[in-house]
Write a protein that holds these residues in place. Structure first.
Motif, mmCIF file in Angstrom:
data_model
loop_
_atom_site.group_PDB
_atom_site.id
_atom_site.type_symbol
_atom_site.label_atom_id
_atom_site.label_comp_id
_atom_site.label_asym_id
_atom_site.label_seq_id
_atom_site.Cartn_x
_atom_site.Cartn_y
_atom_site.Cartn_z
ATOM 1 N N ASN A 286 3.797 8.443 -18.948
ATOM 2 C CA ASN A 286 4.517 8.230 -20.208
ATOM 3 C C ASN A 286 4.378 6.794 -20.713
ATOM 4 N N ASN A 287 3.284 6.134 -20.258
ATOM 5 C CA ASN A 287 2.965 4.773 -20.711
ATOM 6 C C ASN A 287 4.045 3.737 -20.392
ATOM 7 N N ARG A 288 4.790 3.988 -19.321
ATOM 8 C CA ARG A 288 5.815 3.022 -18.909
ATOM 9 C C ARG A 288 5.173 1.903 -18.105
ATOM 10 N N LEU A 289 5.581 0.674 -18.367
ATOM 11 C CA LEU A 289 5.126 -0.459 -17.581
ATOM 12 C C LEU A 289 5.879 -0.469 -16.252
ATOM 13 N N GLY A 290 5.156 -0.691 -15.191
ATOM 14 C CA GLY A 290 5.768 -0.714 -13.876
ATOM 15 C C GLY A 290 5.095 -1.727 -12.969
ATOM 16 N N THR A 291 5.489 -1.704 -11.707
ATOM 17 C CA THR A 291 4.948 -2.628 -10.705
ATOM 18 C C THR A 291 4.480 -1.831 -9.493
ATOM 19 N N LYS A 292 3.277 -2.160 -9.024
ATOM 20 C CA LYS A 292 2.797 -1.534 -7.790
ATOM 21 C C LYS A 292 3.053 -2.475 -6.624
ATOM 22 N N LEU A 293 3.823 -1.984 -5.671
ATOM 23 C CA LEU A 293 4.084 -2.716 -4.442
ATOM 24 C C LEU A 293 3.052 -2.279 -3.409
ATOM 25 N N THR A 294 2.343 -3.226 -2.820
ATOM 26 C CA THR A 294 1.324 -2.919 -1.813
ATOM 27 C C THR A 294 1.595 -3.719 -0.555
ATOM 28 N N LEU A 295 1.708 -3.017 0.564
ATOM 29 C CA LEU A 295 1.934 -3.655 1.856
ATOM 30 C C LEU A 295 0.776 -3.324 2.788
ATOM 31 N N LEU A 296 0.433 -4.258 3.634
ATOM 32 C CA LEU A 296 -0.577 -4.043 4.675
ATOM 33 C C LEU A 296 0.149 -4.158 6.011
ATOM 34 N N ALA A 297 -0.030 -3.159 6.876
ATOM 35 C CA ALA A 297 0.771 -3.132 8.094
ATOM 36 C C ALA A 297 0.012 -2.524 9.263
ATOM 37 N N ALA A 298 0.286 -3.042 10.466
ATOM 38 C CA ALA A 298 -0.179 -2.386 11.687
ATOM 39 C C ALA A 298 0.620 -1.110 11.880
ATOM 40 N N ILE A 299 0.061 -0.171 12.623
ATOM 41 C CA ILE A 299 0.688 1.144 12.739
ATOM 42 C C ILE A 299 2.076 1.069 13.359
ATOM 43 N N ASP A 300 2.294 0.109 14.269
ATOM 44 C CA ASP A 300 3.594 0.038 14.928
ATOM 45 C C ASP A 300 4.678 -0.551 14.030
ATOM 46 N N ARG A 301 4.309 -1.041 12.847
ATOM 47 C CA ARG A 301 5.296 -1.580 11.903
ATOM 48 C C ARG A 301 5.524 -0.664 10.706
ATOM 49 N N MET A 302 4.765 0.411 10.626
ATOM 50 C CA MET A 302 4.818 1.257 9.435
ATOM 51 C C MET A 302 6.197 1.842 9.175
ATOM 52 N N ASP A 303 6.802 2.439 10.190
ATOM 53 C CA ASP A 303 8.090 3.103 9.987
ATOM 54 C C ASP A 303 9.152 2.123 9.502
ATOM 55 N N ARG A 304 9.188 0.945 10.114
ATOM 56 C CA ARG A 304 10.191 -0.042 9.713
ATOM 57 C C ARG A 304 9.978 -0.494 8.276
ATOM 58 N N LEU A 305 8.712 -0.672 7.884
ATOM 59 C CA LEU A 305 8.430 -1.121 6.525
ATOM 60 C C LEU A 305 8.728 -0.043 5.492
ATOM 61 N N ILE A 306 8.384 1.204 5.823
ATOM 62 C CA ILE A 306 8.683 2.291 4.883
ATOM 63 C C ILE A 306 10.195 2.437 4.717
ATOM 64 N N GLU A 307 10.926 2.352 5.815
ATOM 65 C CA GLU A 307 12.392 2.406 5.717
ATOM 66 C C GLU A 307 12.916 1.262 4.861
ATOM 67 N N ALA A 308 12.324 0.074 5.011
ATOM 68 C CA ALA A 308 12.766 -1.074 4.214
ATOM 69 C C ALA A 308 12.500 -0.864 2.729
ATOM 70 N N VAL A 309 11.366 -0.253 2.387
ATOM 71 C CA VAL A 309 11.066 0.060 0.981
ATOM 72 C C VAL A 309 12.148 0.954 0.401
ATOM 73 N N PHE A 310 12.501 2.007 1.142
ATOM 74 C CA PHE A 310 13.518 2.943 0.639
ATOM 75 C C PHE A 310 14.900 2.291 0.590
ATOM 76 N N ARG A 311 15.181 1.454 1.572
ATOM 77 C CA ARG A 311 16.516 0.863 1.655
ATOM 78 C C ARG A 311 16.734 -0.248 0.644
ATOM 79 N N GLU A 312 15.683 -1.017 0.338
ATOM 80 C CA GLU A 312 15.890 -2.246 -0.420
ATOM 81 C C GLU A 312 15.222 -2.273 -1.786
ATOM 82 N N THR A 313 14.512 -1.215 -2.161
ATOM 83 C CA THR A 313 13.985 -1.116 -3.517
ATOM 84 C C THR A 313 14.489 0.186 -4.134
ATOM 85 N N THR A 314 14.098 0.443 -5.380
ATOM 86 C CA THR A 314 14.524 1.672 -6.049
ATOM 87 C C THR A 314 13.504 2.797 -5.890
ATOM 88 N N SER A 315 12.475 2.598 -5.079
ATOM 89 C CA SER A 315 11.438 3.612 -4.887
ATOM 90 C C SER A 315 11.994 4.830 -4.153
#
Length: 389
Positions: A286-315
């Motif tokens: 719908n032509n909305r301006l937005g922001t792409k958040l990109t993280l690079l992570a080792a596999i053992d940090r993935m779960d913590r980072l994904i949880e942080a995205v959900f907990r601390e952003t509106t994604s």
């Protein structure tokens, strides 16, 4: 020091671990001599066998006369403490047994001091656990890593009757370890094997990019038509193991978060172990301006980072996928510019320095204190490093 990477695609057990480690280059006669120091009524046989057409070392521990003996943790600790092994071997072995007893206590609803071991509690388990600790020490292995574990399927006969695979103690021991079931309808990971690897492994990861010098193969007891019943252990210099060379990109596109919130989250992402974190503008549906958040992570940090995205952003959703990565070898040094100490990151390729970069936070601090331009401090830091060489 060395690393050892356990390939558990055919499962693992105590005797398979012993066989694979002996196959890496430890003399079988030395192993049996050292195990005799436990003063247990056992006979140990080490031989080469074939499993699925492949050669491997098989270790058999035969208990004389009285069969399997139930032991408490205090009994096990007494045997190990009285032995003449080094303190590092004793500590490793006791850590493994403590984890094993804790698992048994939990699944049977007992206190650890009242728990005793059935299948894994006999004299042969003492040989498996202490033997693994001794062999790792003899090989100079400081770091242990392991693949996701194929636990098998079906049912296993125990002193508590028939239990589904993985049985309760194994399932408890392998909490938070990646497991799966493939090919074979049989128990592939034993309690002793699970205790050893879950205690010693720094990380469970799929086969990463490795530089290894030796491969040891340890044979299990059973023959399977579908797969070779063999544990492979890859061994090499610890500094050449990099399980993070294959990393993951985590992405989310967001159109309803304030810039302040996203700026703060970048800092939080690094605190949670992200290797890199960026924000970039995008045009969404719908032509909305937005922001792409990109993280690079080792596999053992993935779960913590994904949880942080959900907990601390509106994604409300993220994407992730594996990517390859190559990085230069790095060293960190420091220099003085006036009264300030500046960290220097030195990157090299094939032993040759290709980049020298002062640490930004140190530059910022020095610039503010000295009231001099940041670029001037950076230039002086690089010159100071060049003079040191």
């Amino acid at each position: 020091m060395k690393y050892a990477y356990f390939d558990g695609s055919s499962g693992l057990s105590g005797d398979m671990i012993l066989g694979a480690l002996i196959d890496l280059g430890v003399d079988a006669a030395l192993f049996k001599e050292k195990m005799a120091g436990l003063h247990l009524p056992v006979e140990i046989a080490v031989r080469r066998v074939r499993r699925g057409g492949f050669g491997a070392v098989k270790v058999d521990v035969h208990v004389k006369g009285r069969g399997h003996v139930e032991r408490t943790f205090a009994d096990v600790e007494r045997v190990i403490r009285r032995s003449r092994f080094s303190s590092s071997v004793k500590d490793r072995a006791l850590a493994i047994f403590k984890r094993l007893f804790e698992a048994e206590a939990k699944v049977h609803g007992r206190r650890i001091k009242n728990a005793h071991l059935h299948e894994a509690g006999a004299d042969d388990a003492l040989v498996d656990v202490v033997g693994a600790a001794f062999l790792l020490n003899e090989l100079g292995v400081a770091d242990v890593y392991c693949s996701p574990l194929n636990v098998g399927s079906g049912w296993v006969k125990t002193s508590h009757g028939r239990l589904a695979v993985p049985p309760p103690a194994v399932a408890e021991l392998l909490k938070k370890a990646p497991v799966y079931s493939a090919w074979v309808e049989s128990e592939l990971v034993t309690p002793t094997g699970a205790a050893i690897v879950s205690t010693l492994a720094k990380r469970f990861t799929k086969l990463p990019e490795l530089l290894y010098e030796k491969i040891g193969c340890g044979a299990g007891t059973k023959e399977f038509p579908e797969i070779p019943n063999v544990l492979r252990v890859f061994c090499g210099e610890a500094r050449k193991f990099d399980g993070a060379k294959q990393v993951y990109v985590i992405e989310a596109t967001i159109d309803d978060a304030s810039p302040q919130l996203l700026a703060y989250f970048i800092e939080r992402a690094f605190e949670e172990g992200a290797l890199d974190a960026t924000l970039s503008p995008v045009v969404m549906k719908n032509n909305r301006l937005g922001t792409k958040l990109t993280l690079l992570a080792a596999i053992d940090r993935m779960d913590r980072l994904i949880e942080a995205v959900f907990r601390e952003t509106t994604s409300i959703g993220v994407r992730y996928y594996p990517v390859g990565r190559r990085v230069l070898e790095r060293e960190f040094e420091s220099v003085r510019v006036g009264r300030e100490r500046i960290g220097i990151k030195v990157a090299s390729l094939g032993g040759r320095t290709v980049n020298v970069q002062p640490e930004y936070r140190d530059l910022l601090k020095a610039s503010r204190r000295s009231k001099r331009p940041l670029k001037e401090i950076a230039h002086l830091a690089v010159c100071a490093y060049a003079k040191k060489r």
